[in-house]
Design a protein around this motif. Structure first.
Motif, mmCIF file in Angstrom:
data_model
loop_
_atom_site.group_PDB
_atom_site.id
_atom_site.type_symbol
_atom_site.label_atom_id
_atom_site.label_comp_id
_atom_site.label_asym_id
_atom_site.label_seq_id
_atom_site.Cartn_x
_atom_site.Cartn_y
_atom_site.Cartn_z
ATOM 1 N N ARG A 95 27.798 38.907 40.814
ATOM 2 C CA ARG A 95 28.902 38.793 39.766
ATOM 3 C C ARG A 95 29.793 37.774 40.284
ATOM 4 O O ARG A 95 29.823 37.358 41.287
ATOM 5 N N TYR A 142 41.707 40.511 37.449
ATOM 6 C CA TYR A 142 41.526 41.754 37.180
ATOM 7 C C TYR A 142 42.673 42.487 36.580
ATOM 8 O O TYR A 142 43.674 42.361 36.912
ATOM 9 N N GLU A 151 29.057 37.110 44.343
ATOM 10 C CA GLU A 151 28.658 38.219 45.295
ATOM 11 C C GLU A 151 27.917 39.395 44.326
ATOM 12 O O GLU A 151 28.529 39.650 43.287
ATOM 13 N N ARG A 152 26.780 39.512 44.755
ATOM 14 C CA ARG A 152 26.035 40.651 44.415
ATOM 15 C C ARG A 152 25.852 40.499 42.759
ATOM 16 O O ARG A 152 25.974 41.315 42.047
ATOM 17 N N ASP A 181 43.555 45.434 36.866
ATOM 18 C CA ASP A 181 44.174 46.475 37.468
ATOM 19 C C ASP A 181 45.023 45.867 38.840
ATOM 20 O O ASP A 181 45.320 46.633 39.595
ATOM 21 N N ASP A 236 32.612 41.346 49.907
ATOM 22 C CA ASP A 236 33.900 42.166 49.153
ATOM 23 C C ASP A 236 33.919 43.680 49.199
ATOM 24 O O ASP A 236 32.808 44.233 49.761
ATOM 25 N N TYR A 237 34.860 44.173 49.406
ATOM 26 C CA TYR A 237 35.049 45.546 49.776
ATOM 27 C C TYR A 237 34.603 45.832 51.131
ATOM 28 O O TYR A 237 34.240 47.038 51.374
ATOM 29 N N LYS A 257 33.000 36.112 41.330
ATOM 30 C CA LYS A 257 34.125 36.512 41.998
ATOM 31 C C LYS A 257 34.977 35.463 42.035
ATOM 32 O O LYS A 257 36.261 35.607 42.316
HETATM 33 N N1 PTR Z 1 37.546 48.769 39.073
HETATM 34 C C1 PTR Z 1 36.470 47.735 39.058
HETATM 35 C C2 PTR Z 1 36.896 46.727 38.056
HETATM 36 O O1 PTR Z 1 36.352 47.079 36.716
HETATM 37 O O2 PTR Z 1 37.334 45.603 37.818
HETATM 38 C C3 PTR Z 1 35.339 48.071 39.151
HETATM 39 C C4 PTR Z 1 34.348 47.206 40.147
HETATM 40 C C5 PTR Z 1 33.557 48.072 40.864
HETATM 41 C C6 PTR Z 1 34.517 45.934 39.933
HETATM 42 C C7 PTR Z 1 32.967 47.202 41.834
HETATM 43 C C8 PTR Z 1 33.852 45.186 40.917
HETATM 44 C C9 PTR Z 1 33.042 45.821 41.808
HETATM 45 O O3 PTR Z 1 32.226 45.192 42.573
HETATM 46 P P1 PTR Z 1 31.334 43.961 42.200
HETATM 47 O O4 PTR Z 1 31.858 42.916 41.459
HETATM 48 O O5 PTR Z 1 31.015 43.289 43.513
HETATM 49 O O6 PTR Z 1 30.140 44.686 41.811
#
Ligand code: PTR
Ligand code: PTR
Length: 314
Positions: free
Chosen positions: A125, A48, A122-123, A50, A186-187, A127
């Motif tokens: 995407r 990531y 997860e969902r 960020d 997650d989260y 991870k």
């Molecule tokens: N700030 C995040 C990014 O762009 O990496 C935005 C984000 C939000 C990324 C939700 C992932 C998120 O969750 P998921 O991957 O589970 O959809």
């Protein structure tokens, strides 16, 4: 901090105060540099953009190529445990291209236990890369290492696998325990504090069993090499896991609790650890549940607990 304070914290009024306390901690700017993480050659190794990795506590891979300053980089930091330096390595879920670096780190740091608190997808995407084989007999080749899955034991909240890690060049092998916690979105926070506490106990047990196999190698280091802990970014769920492990050790040793201090200390080694206010609150709930299950609370304190914290039925 006393047990009294812990019990106060998990009541409704206390939870609001905890959320505010967490937001105050989270707002503090990071206290360290991210130079290696920001090197151009290393940017693609960060999952990531960020979430960066501190320089002062990062795990350096062996510098295999003296002319390449990027070859020692992996997005991973040492995190101290309770009275134990570098008890953990907190790291991101490997990317497909960092799988060889990940196994090299496990080998070089002599880690025996890997704790994974995310699912691979997860969902919808990705991870974390599939860096080990999920089925018995599966093999993964990564750089100079080969990973063979020897045993897989699945239960409702976690899957524990025995892996054989081989360094191809020398044919040396090591047994690695891979401990995947599946009941943790997650989260978010785990579906069950009780199951996570049980899992935590198993992690410690595996670490100590594998250490026994090694004989004298870790004499003088009673709890052995770092336990590798990762989720997707390696901050939210990973930070929560380490916080609980440290706090439980302190509770067992001294009967006191210091969640805030523990989180602050972890964040000083692994930037951004503990991602959500809910995860901070969860640490308090889980510790109260642990104290309850160990008979550490008085009848008055038990009467004050919110109904979500239940006495062990078994
Ligand atoms: N700030 C995040 C990014 O762009 O990496 C935005 C984000 C939000 C990324 C939700 C992932 C998120 O969750 P998921 O991957 O589970 O959809
Ligand atoms: N860019 C991501 C975001 O903020 O959504 C980074 C991120 C992803 C942060 C996952 C934390 C995450 O959770 P965990 O550390 O538990 O994998």
């Amino acid at each position: 901090v006393s047990m009294e304070h812990l019990v106060e914290s998990v009541r409704e009024r206390g939870v609001a105060a905890l959320m505010a306390e967490y937001m105050e901690i989270k707002q503090r700017p990071p206290d360290g540099t991210f130079t290696a993480a920001k090197l151009k050659a290393n940017l693609p190794k960060n999952r990531y953009t960020d979430v960066l990795c501190y320089d002062h506590s990062r795990v350096c891979l062996e510098q295999l190529d003296p002319n390449d300053p990027s070859c020692d980089y992996i997005h991973a930091n040492y995190v101290d445990g309770y009275k134990q330096k570098n008890a953990f390595i907190s790291t991101q879920g490997p990317l497909p291209k960092t799988i060889p670096d990940f196994w090299r780190m496990v080998w070089e740091q002599q880690s025996l236990v890997i704790v994974m608190t995310t699912k691979v997808v997860e969902r919808g995407r990705n991870k974390c890369a599939q860096y080990w084989g999920p089925e018995i007999g599966d093999q993964v080749t990564a750089g100079g290492y080969n990973v063979t899955t020897l045993e897989v034991d699945r239960s409702s909240e976690y899957t524990i696998s025995k892996l054989l890690l081989t360094k191809t060049k020398t044919e040396e092998t090591r047994e690695i325990c891979h401990m995947l916690y599946t009941g943790w979105p997650d989260y978010g926070v785990p579906r069950s504090a009780k199951a996570l506490l049980q899992f935590l106990g198993l992690v410690r047990q595996q670490q100590s069993n594998l250490l026994d196999n090694l004989g004298d190698t870790w004499a003088g280091h009673p709890r052995g090499p770092p336990i590798v802990v990762h989720c997707s970014a390696g901050i939210g769920r990973t930070g929560t896991f380490c916080t609980l492990d440290i706090c439980i050790s302190r509770l067992e040793d001294t009967g006191s609790v210091d969640i805030r201090g523990t989180v602050e200390k972890i964040r000083s080694q692994r930037a951004f650890s503990i991602q959500m206010p809910d995860q901070y609150v969860f640490c308090h709930m889980a510790l109260a549940e642990y104290a309850l299950s160990r008979g550490m609370l008085s009848p008055q304190q038990i009467a004050m607990l919110p109904p979500t914290i239940e006495e062990d039925s078994d």
